[in-house]
Design a protein around this motif. Structure first.
Motif, PDB file in Angstrom:
ATOM      1  N   LEU A   1       0.808  -1.230   0.000  1.00  0.00           N
ATOM      2  CA  LEU A   1       0.000   0.000   0.000  1.00  0.00           C
ATOM      3  C   LEU A   1       0.835   1.272   0.000  1.00  0.00           C
ATOM      4  N   GLU A   2       1.933   1.279   0.729  1.00  0.00           N
ATOM      5  CA  GLU A   2       2.706   2.485   0.960  1.00  0.00           C
ATOM      6  C   GLU A   2       3.139   3.140  -0.362  1.00  0.00           C
ATOM      7  N   GLY A   3       2.834   4.435  -0.485  1.00  0.00           N
ATOM      8  CA  GLY A   3       3.217   5.192  -1.669  1.00  0.00           C
ATOM      9  C   GLY A   3       2.306   4.996  -2.858  1.00  0.00           C
ATOM     10  N   ASN A   4       1.316   4.134  -2.746  1.00  0.00           N
ATOM     11  CA  ASN A   4       0.390   3.876  -3.843  1.00  0.00           C
ATOM     12  C   ASN A   4      -0.965   4.529  -3.572  1.00  0.00           C
ATOM     13  N   ILE A   5      -1.810   4.502  -4.573  1.00  0.00           N
ATOM     14  CA  ILE A   5      -3.152   5.076  -4.462  1.00  0.00           C
ATOM     15  C   ILE A   5      -4.128   3.957  -4.103  1.00  0.00           C
ATOM     16  N   PHE A   6      -4.830   4.129  -3.021  1.00  0.00           N
ATOM     17  CA  PHE A   6      -5.761   3.120  -2.502  1.00  0.00           C
ATOM     18  C   PHE A   6      -7.061   3.199  -3.315  1.00  0.00           C
ATOM     19  N   VAL A   7      -7.387   2.101  -4.009  1.00  0.00           N
ATOM     20  CA  VAL A   7      -8.569   2.051  -4.884  1.00  0.00           C
ATOM     21  C   VAL A   7      -9.501   0.952  -4.391  1.00  0.00           C
ATOM     22  N   ALA A   8     -10.777   1.247  -4.330  1.00  0.00           N
ATOM     23  CA  ALA A   8     -11.761   0.225  -3.949  1.00  0.00           C
ATOM     24  C   ALA A   8     -13.138   0.643  -4.431  1.00  0.00           C
ATOM     25  N   HIS A   9     -14.030  -0.328  -4.492  1.00  0.00           N
ATOM     26  CA  HIS A   9     -15.417  -0.053  -4.844  1.00  0.00           C
ATOM     27  C   HIS A   9     -16.127   0.343  -3.542  1.00  0.00           C
ATOM     28  N   SER A  10     -16.548   1.597  -3.430  1.00  0.00           N
ATOM     29  CA  SER A  10     -16.984   2.194  -2.156  1.00  0.00           C
ATOM     30  C   SER A  10     -15.774   2.272  -1.234  1.00  0.00           C
ATOM     31  N   VAL A  11     -14.843   3.109  -1.621  1.00  0.00           N
ATOM     32  CA  VAL A  11     -13.512   3.116  -1.026  1.00  0.00           C
ATOM     33  C   VAL A  11     -13.512   3.443   0.463  1.00  0.00           C
ATOM     34  N   ASN A  12     -14.419   4.280   0.924  1.00  0.00           N
ATOM     35  CA  ASN A  12     -14.400   4.681   2.331  1.00  0.00           C
ATOM     36  C   ASN A  12     -14.621   3.500   3.277  1.00  0.00           C
ATOM     37  N   PHE A  13     -15.391   2.514   2.831  1.00  0.00           N
ATOM     38  CA  PHE A  13     -15.633   1.328   3.654  1.00  0.00           C
ATOM     39  C   PHE A  13     -14.328   0.544   3.842  1.00  0.00           C
ATOM     40  N   ASP A  14     -13.691   0.152   2.741  1.00  0.00           N
ATOM     41  CA  ASP A  14     -12.465  -0.651   2.815  1.00  0.00           C
ATOM     42  C   ASP A  14     -11.345   0.115   3.512  1.00  0.00           C
ATOM     43  N   TYR A  15     -11.214   1.386   3.173  1.00  0.00           N
ATOM     44  CA  TYR A  15     -10.133   2.190   3.747  1.00  0.00           C
ATOM     45  C   TYR A  15     -10.294   2.318   5.264  1.00  0.00           C
ATOM     46  N   SER A  16     -11.530   2.475   5.737  1.00  0.00           N
ATOM     47  CA  SER A  16     -11.762   2.651   7.173  1.00  0.00           C
ATOM     48  C   SER A  16     -11.310   1.423   7.968  1.00  0.00           C
ATOM     49  N   PHE A  17     -11.525   0.235   7.412  1.00  0.00           N
ATOM     50  CA  PHE A  17     -11.120  -0.991   8.104  1.00  0.00           C
ATOM     51  C   PHE A  17      -9.595  -1.160   8.102  1.00  0.00           C
ATOM     52  N   VAL A  18      -8.993  -0.914   6.944  1.00  0.00           N
ATOM     53  CA  VAL A  18      -7.541  -1.072   6.852  1.00  0.00           C
ATOM     54  C   VAL A  18      -6.839  -0.031   7.726  1.00  0.00           C
ATOM     55  N   LYS A  19      -7.336   1.195   7.701  1.00  0.00           N
ATOM     56  CA  LYS A  19      -6.764   2.258   8.525  1.00  0.00           C
ATOM     57  C   LYS A  19      -6.885   1.906  10.008  1.00  0.00           C
ATOM     58  N   ALA A  20      -8.076   1.409  10.416  1.00  0.00           N
ATOM     59  CA  ALA A  20      -8.306   1.036  11.818  1.00  0.00           C
ATOM     60  C   ALA A  20      -7.375  -0.095  12.246  1.00  0.00           C
ATOM     61  N   ALA A  21      -7.139  -1.060  11.352  1.00  0.00           N
ATOM     62  CA  ALA A  21      -6.262  -2.188  11.674  1.00  0.00           C
ATOM     63  C   ALA A  21      -4.829  -1.711  11.915  1.00  0.00           C
ATOM     64  N   PHE A  22      -4.376  -0.760  11.111  1.00  0.00           N
ATOM     65  CA  PHE A  22      -3.028  -0.208  11.314  1.00  0.00           C
ATOM     66  C   PHE A  22      -2.971   0.686  12.553  1.00  0.00           C
ATOM     67  N   GLN A  23      -4.056   1.385  12.835  1.00  0.00           N
ATOM     68  CA  GLN A  23      -4.100   2.221  14.040  1.00  0.00           C
ATOM     69  C   GLN A  23      -3.965   1.369  15.299  1.00  0.00           C
ATOM     70  N   ASP A  24      -4.532   0.170  15.278  1.00  0.00           N
ATOM     71  CA  ASP A  24      -4.399  -0.747  16.418  1.00  0.00           C
ATOM     72  C   ASP A  24      -2.937  -1.123  16.669  1.00  0.00           C
ATOM     73  N   LEU A  25      -2.134  -1.002  15.619  1.00  0.00           N
ATOM     74  CA  LEU A  25      -0.707  -1.322  15.735  1.00  0.00           C
ATOM     75  C   LEU A  25       0.135  -0.065  15.948  1.00  0.00           C
ATOM     76  N   GLY A  26      -0.543   1.080  16.109  1.00  0.00           N
ATOM     77  CA  GLY A  26       0.170   2.329  16.383  1.00  0.00           C
ATOM     78  C   GLY A  26       0.651   3.057  15.143  1.00  0.00           C
ATOM     79  N   TYR A  27       0.088   2.706  13.966  1.00  0.00           N
ATOM     80  CA  TYR A  27       0.522   3.355  12.736  1.00  0.00           C
ATOM     81  C   TYR A  27      -0.660   4.062  12.090  1.00  0.00           C
ATOM     82  N   ASP A  28      -0.438   5.296  11.657  1.00  0.00           N
ATOM     83  CA  ASP A  28      -1.493   6.089  11.027  1.00  0.00           C
ATOM     84  C   ASP A  28      -1.353   6.015   9.514  1.00  0.00           C
ATOM     85  N   LEU A  29      -2.241   5.303   8.866  1.00  0.00           N
ATOM     86  CA  LEU A  29      -2.197   5.131   7.415  1.00  0.00           C
ATOM     87  C   LEU A  29      -2.762   6.369   6.727  1.00  0.00           C
TER      88      LEU A  29
END
Length: 465
Positions: A78-106
């Motif tokens: 993912l890093e440095g790339n453009i995050f693409v998804a169908h209804s992107v806010n849904f997928d992005y919110s989960f992936v972002k939350a998963a990284f936040q649990d590890l202390g990283y802000d995506l």
């Protein structure tokens, strides 16, 4: 590089749910260059209703890696790339939350293939992945599994790039963050064309039904505030997914917007409005006459058929007015409806009441006090206008109140001649009265920037001219 992502989850929002499968397809703008997929142990139960959709159950993920075990690989994709998804806010919110649990802000740029498809392939009845892929001749293998949906989304993205004659993708990437967060079902051009002036705005769903009404000093700015912040909350996610259109009504100033918003909420009963959704009739001071001929007052709910002297939005404000004025006029508190007792009122025993309740005060004298109370109410209910800024520099807005009742609001050009009070009616847009309106008009904060013009003063000034 574009990272096309699809996930399957244990629930519909990221705040209390987890990813149970993820697929990432790297796309260089022309073709797929790398594929990745993995089941993820969510470390929580997968509800049967979700298993019925994507086919993943607890047994399947029991031996799967946990997210933190795959985090390095996922991050590199993912890093440095453009995050693409169908209804992107849904997928992005989960992936972002998963990284936040590890202390990283995506923090990645995002593209939504729903939104892009609306621009590049307009006119479809539905922009669900299944419908648009069928329309474009894209076969989806293993529907509702992360890899199957991601591969289909990648093929859709290839077609979007090939047919992007108006450079929709490039323009989308240049938009600022607040605009990029506009819900995927809302046409971005609708948002961009919203006015930056005072008024009332409406969110409409796919069936063109009003689901939310709001007021604003700046419509565009206020609408954008609904789309900012985290998308992980279930209420916000559900709300935004239902916004397909935004309509508006210009009012020129915030007070008229408040009044119109109140009316529209009661009229349309929008799903996501909580405040003002009630049919509270308010309270009134009623007048009636007992068998002996004494006129009495009573504070209670507004009722048809009873003479109402004054209206109030709640019991406390009505009681305060009734108590204050009746004491000033020395009206027996029992006959004012403040005290209730089988015999004389409590004040009579303290020599504070002149004895109507004990038959010591004549009917005529007592009723004179009630007439004075009525006159006091009439004085409080004087006819007046509240004057404010209109929708243009040449326009004025006015709010009309007569006999204590809200009549509505209107707009007129300052060059037009207003000679008589009745002339305002030519521009008046009539609206029903309601206790909530009285509450707004009695607020010093809401009316502080508006000039009050009483009918008597207006007529005198015209006569002197």
């Amino acid at each position: 590089m574009y990272a096309i992502v699809d996930i399957e989850t244990t629930g519909g929002y990221a705040a209390r749910n987890r990813i149970c499968e993820i697929a990432i397809i790297l796309h260089d703008g022309e073709k797929v260059v790398k594929e990745y997929q993995s089941l993820i142990n969510p470390e929580k139960h997968i509800p049967p209703q979700l298993s019925a959709i994507h086919g993943i159950n607890d047994q399947m993920v029991e031996e799967a890696p946990k997210f933190y075990e795959e985090a390095k690989t996922i991050h590199e994709l993912l890093e440095g790339n453009i995050f693409v998804a169908h209804s992107v806010n849904f997928d992005y919110s989960f992936v972002k939350a998963a990284f936040q649990d590890l202390g990283y802000d995506l923090k990645l740029k995002k593209l939504c293939t729903v939104r892009l498809s609306r621009k590049i392939f307009p006119g479809l009845k539905s922009y669900s992945l299944g419908n648009i892929c069928e329309n474009r001749g894209i076969k989806i293998n293993d529907r509702h599994r992360a890899f199957g949906d991601a591969i289909a989304t990648a093929e859709l993205f290839t077609q979007l790039v090939q047919h992007d004659e108006d450079e929709v993708i490039g323009k989308s990437l240049k938009k600022n963050a607040s605009i990029a967060n506009v819900p995927e079902n809302l046409d971005r051009q609708v948002y961009e064309k919203l006015p930056e002036t005072a008024g009332v705005y409406y969110f409409l769903n796919a069936k063109n039904q009003i689901i939310y009404v709001g007021k604003a000093k700046n419509i565009k700015k206020r609408v954008s505030s609904h789309f900012g912040g985290s998308k992980s909350e279930v209420a916000k996610q559900a709300f935004q997914s239902q916004i397909y259109h935004v309509d508006y009504y210009l009012t020129g100033n915030e007070l008229v917007a408040l009044l119109h918003e109140s009316h529209e909420i009661r009229k349309n009963w929008p799903k996501y409005n909580r405040a003002q959704k009630n049919n509270n009739p308010g309270y009134s001071i009623h007048l009636y006459e007992d068998r002996q001929g004494y006129k009495r007052l009573q504070l209670g709910r507004k009722q048809a058929g009873m003479q109402s002297l004054m209206r109030f939005p709640n019991h406390a404000s009505g009681f305060s007015f009734l108590n204050e004025v009746s004491k000033k006029l020395k009206i027996c508190p029992k006959f004012a409806g403040i005290q209730s007792s089988p015999g004389a009122c409590f004040d009579y025993s303290l020599n504070l009441c002149e004895g109507a309740c004990a038959g010591k005060e004549s009917i005529a004298k007592h009723n004179e006090k009630i007439e004075a109370f009525i006159d006091y109410c009439k004085a409080e209910k004087s006819d007046y206008l509240l004057m404010g800024e209109g929708r243009t520099h040449d326009e004025k807005a006015f709010i009309m109140v007569e006999e204590g009742f809200y009549r509505g609001f209107g707009f007129y050009n300052q060059e037009e001649s207003i000679e008589q009070w009745e002339d305002f009616r030519n521009y008046l847009i009539q609206y029903p009265d309601h206790p909530e309106i009285y509450k707004i008009l009695s607020s010093e904060h809401a009316t502080k920037n508006y000039r009050k013009v009483k009918k008597e003063a207006f007529l005198k000034r015209k006569e002197s001219v």
